[in-house]
Design a protein around this motif. Structure first.
Motif, short mmCIF file in Angstrom:
data_model
loop_
_atom_site.label_atom_id
_atom_site.label_comp_id
_atom_site.label_asym_id
_atom_site.label_seq_id
_atom_site.Cartn_x
_atom_site.Cartn_y
_atom_site.Cartn_z
N ALA A 62 0.84 -1.20 0.00
CA ALA A 62 0.00 0.00 0.00
C ALA A 62 0.87 1.25 0.00
CB ALA A 62 -0.93 0.00 1.21
N ALA A 63 1.96 1.21 0.77
CA ALA A 63 2.87 2.35 0.82
C ALA A 63 3.55 2.57 -0.52
CB ALA A 63 3.92 2.12 1.91
N LEU A 66 1.19 4.24 -2.83
CA LEU A 66 1.11 5.65 -2.51
C LEU A 66 2.33 6.40 -3.02
CD1 LEU A 66 -0.38 7.93 -0.97
CD2 LEU A 66 0.91 7.26 1.07
N THR A 69 2.43 8.28 -6.30
CA THR A 69 1.61 9.48 -6.48
C THR A 69 2.16 10.71 -5.77
OG1 THR A 69 0.20 8.96 -4.58
CG2 THR A 69 -0.44 8.03 -6.70
N ILE A 70 3.11 10.53 -4.85
CA ILE A 70 3.64 11.68 -4.11
C ILE A 70 5.16 11.68 -4.21
CG2 ILE A 70 1.70 11.74 -2.52
CD1 ILE A 70 3.43 10.40 -0.44
N PHE A 75 6.53 11.72 1.24
CA PHE A 75 6.34 10.35 1.72
C PHE A 75 7.17 10.10 2.98
CE2 PHE A 75 7.27 5.84 1.93
CZ PHE A 75 6.00 5.29 1.75
N SER A 79 5.54 9.12 6.51
CA SER A 79 5.93 7.85 7.14
C SER A 79 6.45 8.09 8.55
CB SER A 79 7.01 7.16 6.30
OG SER A 79 6.52 6.82 5.03
N HIS A 147 9.48 11.24 -7.43
CA HIS A 147 8.71 10.13 -6.87
C HIS A 147 9.67 9.12 -6.24
CE1 HIS A 147 4.93 11.52 -8.44
NE2 HIS A 147 5.47 11.69 -9.63
#
Length: 213
Positions: A62-63, A66, A69-70, A75, A79, A147
């Motif tokens: 899941a991370a 993500l 997209t960021i 991130f 985190s 990214h």
């Protein structure tokens, strides 16, 4: 860090998880003592490993999703904040949410317990900072930032989860067999240190490192 450092950290974290009674060895040893069979202990390691790996994979993948997209800095900050928040929650409220499982619980129950304990302890979140530098990061400088992941990050993460789980499994199995053969579950009353506190401090410490690195 050197190229091997993240892998060594993954192995060390796996070994640390294996030391924690709540992560599995206590229930493997209990089930073996209850059924008077060492082979039951070895068999119980399968659902323990599967539950632990599944819980970690859910969070890690899941991370990574993500991360497409960021940018990397955002991130990292997210985190770090999440690790600190989870560590504080676990410190103040984690003891109120312990589930109960008995020695008579079957292999399926142990697998579910392993999954829930890994999720509750934030085991997957702890691996994210370690896996971040392993994903062959491609940073594109410009108006949109960089990214944190590339398309091969899922493969690297999957290998990281496997390495971590194998380390955890080896330590879990060794301790469960040792307890079954000699010490018995009385070891928890006499000699075991507070690993929950150590893990909570590790979560907060890693979060602070991410925020201020």
């Amino acid at each position: 860090m050197s190229d091997s450092s993240p892998w060594l950290i993954l192995i060390a974290l796996g070994a640390f998880h294996g030391l924690n009674p709540a992560m599995g060895w206590f229930f493997a040893a209990s089930l073996g003592l209850f059924r008077k069979s060492r082979s039951v202990i070895l068999l119980s390691l399968i659902p323990i490993a599967l539950g632990h790996a599944a819980a970690i994979a859910v969070v890690v993948f899941a991370a990574i999703g993500l991360g497409f997209t960021i940018d990397a800095d955002t991130f990292r900050i997210l985190s770090g904040a999440l690790l600190i928040a989870w560590g504080l929650y676990h410190w103040f409220f984690g003891h109120q949410h312990h589930l109960r499982i008995t020695a008579a619980t079957g292999l399926t129950g142990i697998g579910v317990w392993s999954f829930l304990m890994a999720m509750a302890h934030g085991a997957g979140m702890m691996l994210i900072p370690v896996l971040m530098p392993m994903g062959h990061v491609h940073t594109h400088m410009g108006g949109h930032g960089g990214h944190m992941v590339s398309t091969d990050s899922f493969g690297v993460a999957a290998l990281g989860v496997i390495v971590h789980t194998l380390a955890m499994l080896i330590v879990t199995g060794c301790i469960a067999i040792l307890v079954y053969q000699s010490a018995g579950l009385e070891i928890l009353k006499r000699r075991w240190i507070n690993l929950d506190l150590a893990w909570t401090l590790a979560l907060i410490g890693m979060g602070l490192w991410l925020l201020f690195a």
